[in-house]
Design a protein around this motif. Structure first.
Motif, mmCIF file in Angstrom:
data_model
loop_
_atom_site.group_PDB
_atom_site.id
_atom_site.type_symbol
_atom_site.label_atom_id
_atom_site.label_comp_id
_atom_site.label_asym_id
_atom_site.label_seq_id
_atom_site.Cartn_x
_atom_site.Cartn_y
_atom_site.Cartn_z
ATOM 1 N N SER A 118 -81.886 -73.095 14.334
ATOM 2 C CA SER A 118 -83.297 -72.820 14.091
ATOM 3 C C SER A 118 -84.069 -74.125 14.227
ATOM 4 O O SER A 118 -83.479 -75.212 14.283
ATOM 5 C CB SER A 118 -83.513 -72.213 12.696
ATOM 6 N N ARG A 119 -85.379 -73.985 14.286
ATOM 7 C CA ARG A 119 -86.210 -75.180 14.368
ATOM 8 C C ARG A 119 -87.484 -74.963 13.573
ATOM 9 O O ARG A 119 -88.018 -73.847 13.520
ATOM 10 C CB ARG A 119 -86.522 -75.547 15.823
ATOM 11 N N GLN A 138 -84.654 -72.310 22.523
ATOM 12 C CA GLN A 138 -85.777 -72.617 23.403
ATOM 13 C C GLN A 138 -86.962 -73.115 22.575
ATOM 14 O O GLN A 138 -87.045 -72.900 21.365
ATOM 15 C CB GLN A 138 -86.174 -71.361 24.181
ATOM 16 N N SER A 139 -87.877 -73.753 23.247
ATOM 17 C CA SER A 139 -89.125 -74.116 22.602
ATOM 18 C C SER A 139 -89.852 -72.854 22.155
ATOM 19 O O SER A 139 -89.762 -71.816 22.822
ATOM 20 C CB SER A 139 -90.003 -74.898 23.583
ATOM 21 N N GLY A 167 -88.653 -69.248 21.971
ATOM 22 C CA GLY A 167 -87.752 -69.638 20.893
ATOM 23 C C GLY A 167 -86.437 -68.899 20.852
ATOM 24 O O GLY A 167 -85.790 -68.839 19.801
ATOM 25 N N SER A 168 -85.985 -68.349 21.968
ATOM 26 C CA SER A 168 -84.724 -67.603 21.962
ATOM 27 C C SER A 168 -83.549 -68.548 21.736
ATOM 28 O O SER A 168 -83.635 -69.751 21.993
ATOM 29 C CB SER A 168 -84.541 -66.836 23.262
ATOM 30 N N THR A 169 -82.459 -67.981 21.251
ATOM 31 C CA THR A 169 -81.271 -68.767 20.931
ATOM 32 C C THR A 169 -80.075 -68.281 21.735
ATOM 33 O O THR A 169 -80.042 -67.140 22.226
ATOM 34 C CB THR A 169 -80.941 -68.665 19.437
ATOM 35 N N ASN A 197 -90.798 -80.738 20.317
ATOM 36 C CA ASN A 197 -91.164 -79.334 20.147
ATOM 37 C C ASN A 197 -91.302 -78.586 21.466
ATOM 38 O O ASN A 197 -91.108 -77.366 21.517
ATOM 39 C CB ASN A 197 -92.472 -79.212 19.350
ATOM 40 N N MET A 198 -91.602 -79.284 22.539
ATOM 41 C CA MET A 198 -91.776 -78.615 23.817
ATOM 42 C C MET A 198 -90.482 -78.439 24.590
ATOM 43 O O MET A 198 -90.473 -77.819 25.659
ATOM 44 C CB MET A 198 -92.791 -79.381 24.666
ATOM 45 N N TYR A 199 -89.388 -78.961 24.045
ATOM 46 C CA TYR A 199 -88.106 -78.898 24.754
ATOM 47 C C TYR A 199 -87.156 -77.880 24.130
ATOM 48 O O TYR A 199 -87.196 -77.637 22.928
ATOM 49 C CB TYR A 199 -87.420 -80.259 24.727
ATOM 50 N N ALA A 200 -86.286 -77.349 24.952
ATOM 51 C CA ALA A 200 -85.143 -76.621 24.418
ATOM 52 C C ALA A 200 -84.215 -77.648 23.793
ATOM 53 O O ALA A 200 -83.968 -78.716 24.370
ATOM 54 C CB ALA A 200 -84.428 -75.859 25.520
ATOM 55 N N MET A 201 -83.724 -77.325 22.608
ATOM 56 C CA MET A 201 -82.849 -78.242 21.884
ATOM 57 C C MET A 201 -81.528 -77.554 21.566
ATOM 58 O O MET A 201 -81.429 -76.325 21.571
ATOM 59 C CB MET A 201 -83.526 -78.684 20.583
ATOM 60 N N GLY A 202 -80.535 -78.349 21.293
ATOM 61 C CA GLY A 202 -79.246 -77.767 21.010
ATOM 62 C C GLY A 202 -78.397 -78.625 20.092
ATOM 63 O O GLY A 202 -78.702 -79.797 19.864
ATOM 64 N N TRP A 203 -77.370 -78.008 19.581
ATOM 65 C CA TRP A 203 -76.338 -78.722 18.825
ATOM 66 C C TRP A 203 -75.085 -78.756 19.684
ATOM 67 O O TRP A 203 -74.645 -77.729 20.220
ATOM 68 C CB TRP A 203 -76.058 -78.030 17.502
#
Length: 118
Positions: free
Chosen positions: A71-72, A50-51, A56-58, A28-34
C-alpha cells in the motif's frame, strides 16, 4: 535524488506478521515496489503498486500472493508492505524502489532484514 530508508524488519516466528515501511518522498507519480534478496539469490520483485494517478492497482509474486499487501500513503510519501503468515522462505533483505518497464530504479537503500525462524 531519492534515498530509501526501509524499516520494520526483524525476527519473527513462522506464521507471524511484520509491516515494512519505506519513506519515499518525490515518488508519488511512480509505480513502486518491494523487492527482496535472499542469501545466494538474485533480487526479486515481490509486490508492486501503481501510482494513484494511474489507478493504484497492485500485483504480487505468486509466492506471496494472499499473504502480503502493498500500500502507499501519498500524504506521508510512504510505501508499506504488510506481511502475514510468514514462512522461513520469506527470509531475505527487503528493499523498496521504483518499478518500471524499462528497469530503471533509483539507488538502492540498505534494506531491512526479515528473518522467519522458530
Amino acid at each position: 535524488q531519492v534515498q530509501f530508508v526501509e524499516s520494520g524488519g526483524g525476527l519473527v516466528q513462522p506464521g507471524g506478521s511484520l509491516r515494512l515501511s519505506c519513506p519515499a518522498p518525490g515518488t508519488n507519480m511512480y509505480a513502486m515496489g518491494w523487492y527482496r534478496q535472499a542469501p545466494g539469490k538474485q533480487r526479486e520483485l515481490v509486490a508492486g503498486i501503481q501510482s494513484t494517478l494511474t489507478g493504484g492497482s497492485t500485483n504480487y509474486a505468486n509466492s506471496v500472493k494472499g499473504r502480503f499487501t502493498i500500500s502507499r500513503d501519498n500524504a506521508k510519501n510512504t510505501v508499506y508492505l504488510q506481511m502475514n503468515s510468514l514462512k522461513p522462505e520469506d527470509t531475505a533483505v527487503y528493499y523498496c524502489n521504483r518499478v518500471s518497464s524499462g528497469g530503471y530504479v533509483f539507488p538502492w537503500g540498505q534494506g531491512t532484514q526479515v528473518t522467519v525462524s522458530s
